[in-house]
Design a protein around this motif. Structure first.
Motif, mmCIF file in Angstrom:
data_model
loop_
_atom_site.group_PDB
_atom_site.id
_atom_site.type_symbol
_atom_site.label_atom_id
_atom_site.label_comp_id
_atom_site.label_asym_id
_atom_site.label_seq_id
_atom_site.Cartn_x
_atom_site.Cartn_y
_atom_site.Cartn_z
ATOM 1 N N SER A 279 1.347 -47.500 -33.568
ATOM 2 C CA SER A 279 1.873 -45.796 -34.283
ATOM 3 C C SER A 279 2.340 -45.091 -33.696
ATOM 4 C CB SER A 279 0.950 -45.841 -35.184
ATOM 5 O OG SER A 279 -0.060 -45.312 -34.616
ATOM 6 N N PHE A 280 2.065 -45.571 -32.013
ATOM 7 C CA PHE A 280 2.859 -44.270 -30.957
ATOM 8 C C PHE A 280 3.352 -44.541 -30.446
ATOM 9 C CE2 PHE A 280 -2.171 -43.685 -31.773
ATOM 10 C CZ PHE A 280 -2.707 -42.389 -31.764
ATOM 11 N N GLN A 281 3.443 -43.548 -30.003
ATOM 12 C CA GLN A 281 5.362 -43.779 -29.208
ATOM 13 C C GLN A 281 5.323 -43.210 -28.063
ATOM 14 O OE1 GLN A 281 5.745 -42.738 -32.182
ATOM 15 N NE2 GLN A 281 5.424 -45.425 -32.900
ATOM 16 N N VAL A 282 5.832 -43.437 -26.648
ATOM 17 C CA VAL A 282 5.497 -42.831 -25.546
ATOM 18 C C VAL A 282 7.401 -42.304 -25.060
ATOM 19 C CG1 VAL A 282 5.114 -42.675 -23.625
ATOM 20 C CG2 VAL A 282 3.426 -43.726 -25.185
ATOM 21 N N ASN A 283 6.797 -40.723 -24.462
ATOM 22 C CA ASN A 283 8.704 -40.746 -23.651
ATOM 23 C C ASN A 283 8.409 -40.061 -23.040
ATOM 24 O OD1 ASN A 283 10.490 -42.108 -25.824
ATOM 25 N ND2 ASN A 283 9.401 -40.209 -27.548
ATOM 26 N N GLN A 284 8.983 -40.655 -21.675
ATOM 27 C CA GLN A 284 8.459 -39.937 -20.711
ATOM 28 C C GLN A 284 10.349 -39.156 -19.701
ATOM 29 O OE1 GLN A 284 6.557 -42.713 -18.119
ATOM 30 N NE2 GLN A 284 7.216 -41.774 -15.809
ATOM 31 N N SER A 285 9.986 -38.620 -19.448
ATOM 32 C CA SER A 285 11.078 -37.446 -18.507
ATOM 33 C C SER A 285 10.206 -36.782 -17.463
ATOM 34 C CB SER A 285 11.281 -36.352 -19.278
ATOM 35 O OG SER A 285 10.654 -34.929 -19.659
ATOM 36 N N GLU A 286 11.337 -36.201 -16.518
ATOM 37 C CA GLU A 286 11.203 -35.781 -15.215
ATOM 38 C C GLU A 286 10.038 -34.967 -15.113
ATOM 39 O OE1 GLU A 286 14.101 -34.929 -12.874
ATOM 40 O OE2 GLU A 286 15.207 -36.661 -12.335
ATOM 41 N N SER A 287 9.395 -34.218 -16.254
ATOM 42 C CA SER A 287 8.457 -33.205 -15.790
ATOM 43 C C SER A 287 7.126 -33.274 -17.404
ATOM 44 C CB SER A 287 9.055 -31.578 -16.962
ATOM 45 O OG SER A 287 9.750 -32.084 -17.975
ATOM 46 N N GLY A 288 7.623 -34.373 -17.738
ATOM 47 C CA GLY A 288 6.877 -34.542 -18.635
ATOM 48 C C GLY A 288 6.662 -35.535 -18.866
ATOM 49 N N ILE A 289 5.211 -36.284 -19.708
ATOM 50 C CA ILE A 289 5.023 -37.970 -21.498
ATOM 51 C C ILE A 289 5.485 -36.985 -22.585
ATOM 52 C CG2 ILE A 289 3.970 -39.282 -21.797
ATOM 53 C CD1 ILE A 289 3.345 -39.357 -18.839
ATOM 54 N N SER A 290 6.154 -37.271 -23.569
ATOM 55 C CA SER A 290 5.653 -36.513 -24.734
ATOM 56 C C SER A 290 4.710 -38.409 -25.335
ATOM 57 C CB SER A 290 6.662 -36.475 -25.909
ATOM 58 O OG SER A 290 6.878 -36.861 -26.897
ATOM 59 N N ILE A 291 3.647 -37.580 -26.989
ATOM 60 C CA ILE A 291 3.088 -38.504 -26.869
ATOM 61 C C ILE A 291 3.104 -38.582 -28.594
ATOM 62 C CG2 ILE A 291 0.660 -40.376 -27.632
ATOM 63 C CD1 ILE A 291 1.215 -38.430 -24.013
#
Length: 266
Positions: free
Chosen positions: A191-203
């Motif tokens: 049920s969790f999704q992780v999105n990663q960019s150069e500046s941050g991680i969104s959970i």
């Protein structure tokens, strides 16, 4: 003199026999055991695995100089003290199992007999001295043919001969274990999704965590806690601009329950 020679022949026999006989195959299932340590506490391997811990076993002998040299690197002690019970990660356990039939409690404390020194001083993890049938069973079950023999066992009970590594190398094995074996509900994990960019991680989570007192934590490969914050909504952010490249771990917990765990590479 006879006793000394017996120790010598035993050590040589165990070390040379490893040439002909392999250890347990990596990826095979570790046999369960219930053994009592030198302080009288009984331990069952599968209890620790079912609790989500990666278990490290050091098969050794008190008279073995190679074992003593590795013991004095403090790798296993530091691993246990940094990631074992009572720590932030609390995902590791360690056993030391002495397998020479001639060695007893005195040898553990370096008091008498043929021993390299005091094995107990500075060691917080359980040390075990099985005897008789229990000793024969553990040697057979774990194919112990030389000292020191170090195994790592994932919570899903798969075993790997990891060898005499340093703390970082030992703990890195935890990340190879299947997250679904860590006591994490598979439906919650997905049920969790992780999105990663150069500046941050969104959970992000599909679950309503508003009343769960959930926390989000980021640690490095050494287990050092870098971020801990409340996960009160359905989405949280972690700023990674100041972090060095490497391996990190994200966990979402609620009380003592791990809801989500994932390794990330920066």
């Amino acid at each position: 003199m006879k006793k000394t020679l017996n120790y010598l022949f035993l050590s040589i026999g165990l070390m040379t026999s490893s040439i002909s006989y392999g250890q347990l195959q990596n990826g095979s299932t570790a046999p369960n055991f219930t053994l009592t340590d030198i302080n009288g506490t009984t331990h069952t391997l599968y209890d620790y695995l079912d609790d989500g811990k990666t278990v490290y076993i050091d098969f050794f002998a008190c008279h073995c100089p190679f074992c003593w040299n590795y013991h004095n690197t403090h790798a296993l002690s530091d691993l246990y003290d940094t990631y074992g019970p009572g720590t932030v990660s609390n995902d590791v356990f360690v056993f030391a199992i002495e397998l020479d039939p001639n060695n007893g409690t005195n040898e553990f404390y370096g008091i008498s007999g043929t021993t390299q020194g005091n094995w107990v001083a500075g060691t917080n993890y359980p040390q075990i001295n099985p005897e008789g049938a229990a000793r024969n069973a553990i040697i057979s079950d774990y194919a112990v043919n030389f000292y020191p023999l170090i195994y790592a066992i994932c919570p899903d009970r798969t075993i790997t001969e990891i060898g005499t590594k340093n703390v970082s190398q030992l703990y890195a094995h935890v990340s190879t274990c299947d997250n679904t074996s860590l006591g994490i509900n598979e439906e919650e994990q997905q049920s969790f999704q992780v999105n990663q960019s150069e500046s941050g991680i969104s959970i992000q989570s599909d679950m309503d965590l508003s009343h769960s007192n959930a926390s989000l934590m980021l640690t490095d490969i050494q287990g050092k806690q870098l971020v801990k914050k409340s996960f009160a909504a359905n989405s949280e952010q972690i700023d990674i601009k100041e972090l060095s490249k490497g391996i990190y771990f994200i966990q979402v917990t609620s009380g003592n329950q791990i809801l989500f765990s994932q390794k990330i590479q920066l």
